[in-house]
Each structure stands twice: as C-alpha cells, then as structure tokens.
Design an enzyme around this catalytic site. Structure first.
Site, PDB file in Angstrom:
ATOM      1  N   ASP A  89      44.416 -36.644 -17.156  1.00 30.23           N
ATOM      2  CA  ASP A  89      43.623 -37.379 -16.167  1.00 30.23           C
ATOM      3  C   ASP A  89      42.222 -37.652 -16.706  1.00 30.23           C
ATOM      4  O   ASP A  89      41.516 -36.724 -17.096  1.00 30.23           O
ATOM      5  CB  ASP A  89      43.544 -36.564 -14.866  1.00 30.23           C
ATOM      6  CG  ASP A  89      42.639 -37.200 -13.835  1.00 30.23           C
ATOM      7  OD1 ASP A  89      42.554 -38.439 -13.817  1.00 30.23           O
ATOM      8  OD2 ASP A  89      42.008 -36.458 -13.062  1.00 30.23           O
TER       9      ASP A  89
ATOM     10  N   ASP B  88      43.841 -34.396 -23.107  1.00 31.50           N
ATOM     11  CA  ASP B  88      43.827 -34.148 -21.679  1.00 31.50           C
ATOM     12  C   ASP B  88      44.483 -35.387 -21.056  1.00 31.50           C
ATOM     13  O   ASP B  88      44.590 -36.431 -21.707  1.00 31.50           O
ATOM     14  CB  ASP B  88      42.366 -33.995 -21.232  1.00 31.50           C
ATOM     15  CG  ASP B  88      42.221 -33.885 -19.738  1.00 31.50           C
ATOM     16  OD1 ASP B  88      42.822 -32.973 -19.159  1.00 31.50           O
ATOM     17  OD2 ASP B  88      41.508 -34.718 -19.151  1.00 31.50           O
TER      18      ASP B  88
HETATM   19  P1  B16 Z   1      47.727 -31.017  -9.938  1.00 32.44           P
HETATM   20  P2  B16 Z   1      43.659 -32.981 -16.197  1.00 32.44           P
HETATM   21  C1  B16 Z   1      43.554 -32.321 -13.608  1.00 32.44           C
HETATM   22  O1  B16 Z   1      44.135 -33.072 -14.639  1.00 32.44           O
HETATM   23  C2  B16 Z   1      42.782 -33.247 -12.683  1.00 32.44           C
HETATM   24  O2  B16 Z   1      41.665 -33.805 -13.364  1.00 32.44           O
HETATM   25  C3  B16 Z   1      42.284 -32.480 -11.485  1.00 32.44           C
HETATM   26  O3  B16 Z   1      41.588 -33.344 -10.611  1.00 32.44           O
HETATM   27  C4  B16 Z   1      43.484 -31.852 -10.762  1.00 32.44           C
HETATM   28  O4  B16 Z   1      43.058 -31.090  -9.643  1.00 32.44           O
HETATM   29  C5  B16 Z   1      44.228 -30.944 -11.756  1.00 32.44           C
HETATM   30  O5  B16 Z   1      44.638 -31.708 -12.877  1.00 32.44           O
HETATM   31  C6  B16 Z   1      45.454 -30.292 -11.123  1.00 32.44           C
HETATM   32  O6  B16 Z   1      46.399 -31.289 -10.775  1.00 32.44           O
HETATM   33  O7  B16 Z   1      47.339 -30.838  -8.499  1.00 32.44           O
HETATM   34  O8  B16 Z   1      48.550 -32.247 -10.180  1.00 32.44           O
HETATM   35  O9  B16 Z   1      48.394 -29.770 -10.480  1.00 32.44           O
HETATM   36  O10 B16 Z   1      42.323 -33.677 -16.258  1.00 32.44           O
HETATM   37  O11 B16 Z   1      43.591 -31.515 -16.572  1.00 32.44           O
HETATM   38  O12 B16 Z   1      44.737 -33.735 -16.911  1.00 32.44           O
HETATM   39 MG    MG Z   2      40.693 -34.709 -17.357  1.00 34.44          MG
END
Ligand code: B16
Ligand code: MG
Length: 214
Positions: free
Chosen positions: A10, A8
């Site tokens: 984030d 993953d």
């Molecule tokens: P985006 P991951 C996620 O990343 C984030 O943890 C989450 O907070 C965010 O809303 C989601 O991606 C979508 O991100 O707006 O940039 O498309 O933890 O799945 O890497």
């Molecule tokens: Mg994450």
C-alpha cells in the site's frame, strides 16, 4: 551486491489507502466517531489492530467488540479490493517489476496487510513476485525488522543483499533495523530517513536505481 527488492504494497505498488480510509470512515460513522483524511494519514503502514486503536481515540472496548469491529471494517474494505484491477497498479510499478525479473533479481512483497495476497492477485502481478510476507506472519509489525528479515530468509539471501521500497516512516525504520538499504517514496518529512528518496516509482528504472544506491 544487491540481489533482491522488497516492496511494501500500500502506497508503493498501489493505493489501497483510499479503500482503507473509506472502510474505516464507514465504521467510524456507525460508531458515532469522527474520522478525517488527516486521521487516516496516521494509519499508513500501521496494522489493523493499531489502526482500530487510533480510530477509537481512547474509547474503551472489549476484546470481543474490537474483533467484531475489525471484521466489519475488513468486510467493507474487501468490497473495494474485489473490484481492483491491474490498472490500479501505481505508475512505474509494473515496469520496474518487469525489469527486475529480466535482470534475474529476486522480488518480494512485504506488507502489514493480511489481505496482501488477494491484492497482489487482483493487480495481476503474482508472476512477478517471488514471495509475499503479509500481516498474517507470526512476527512483530513494522517498525520491527521481523517482516523484512523473514522475506530475506525466504529468498535465501543475507539482509544486506536486499533493498526495501517503502512509503511509511515505520517501514524505513524497519528496513534499517533489518540491516537493509531503503528507498523512501513520498515527502522528505515522512521518508527522509531513507537512503534514497523519490516521489514515487513513475519513470524509475533499475539501472538508475542501482547507480543511485551505489
Ligand atoms: P489489513 P502496507 C498496510 O499496508 C496499510 O498501509 C495500512 O493502512 C493497513 O492498516 C495495514 O496494511 C493492515 O491492512 O487490514 O488489510 O490487514 O503499507 O504495509 O502494505
Ligand atoms: Mg505502505
């Protein structure tokens, strides 16, 4: 036999959650809504659309308004992402990716974020990653297994040859639904369902990981 690690993004390799928080907070203030750091915790690993729904706390908006709000939030978010550098990798992340490369194991990033390719580029780890499955994939988001199964397919590996590294409960659930083992990063209350729980990747080495997973 473990052949690949699916990371993953984030909360595992970097902490973009702070940038997501700042961007959602800016939007919330413009809309006259309250949005705390605690509220932001519920958005961990959650898609952009679902995040907006949580932020709106039941306030009705049209589809066109929702689109416009997400576009605005993403604009604020990207202002931060464009400043990112390799130094924004979390401790231990680069070392582990390097060890996986040296050991000829495959690697993928499996993120709910539509911005994952840009973040990977800013972090300077594109060379260490074989495939990126991001939030643009035509698949159900975590906790559905779809994104992880897609990564296994792209790497030409069966699911049980893949190990997932996740910081979100929904991600651990998705990994297990895909038939993969999961390493959870963070507190037990959040990732306790994982096969192995670690605080983060700091000082984590491949050999020890493989032993612990055996
Ligand atoms: P985006 P991951 C996620 O990343 C984030 O943890 C989450 O907070 C965010 O809303 C989601 O991606 C979508 O991100 O707006 O940039 O498309 O933890 O799945 O890497
Ligand atoms: Mg994450």
């Amino acid at each position: 036999m473990i052949r690949a690690f699916l990371f993953d993004l984030d909360g595992v390799l970097t902490d973009t959650s702070e940038f997501h928080y700042q961007a959602w907070k800016r939007l919330a203030e413009e809309l006259g809504l309250s949005f705390s750091r605690e509220d932001n915790e519920a958005l961990r690993g959650v898609s952009r659309r679902q995040s907006l729904a949580l932020l709106l706390k039941g306030r009705p908006v049209s589809e066109a308004e929702a689109e416009q709000m997400m576009e605005r939030k993403n604009r604020y978010y990207l202002e931060q992402v464009r400043q990112m550098q390799p130094g924004d990798l979390l401790p231990g992340a680069a070392d582990l990716l390097g060890e996986l490369r040296s050991a000829n194991l495959r690697t993928a990033i499996v993120s709910s974020s539509k911005n994952a390719p840009l973040v990977v580029e800013r972090l300077g780890i594109a060379e260490l990653v074989d495939w990126i499955v991001d939030g643009n994939a035509p698949a159900r988001s975590k906790p559905a297994p779809d994104l992880f199964l897609l990564a296994a397919e792209k790497l030409h590996l069966p699911p049980n040859a893949c190990v997932v590294v996740e910081d979100a409960a929904a991600g651990i659930e998705a990994a297990h639904a895909a038939g993969m083992r999961a390493i959870g990063l963070g507190p037990h209350e959040r990732v306790g369902a994982a096969d192995l729980v670690l605080p983060n990747l700091h000082g984590v080495h491949l050999n020890t990981l493989l032993e612990q997973l055996r």
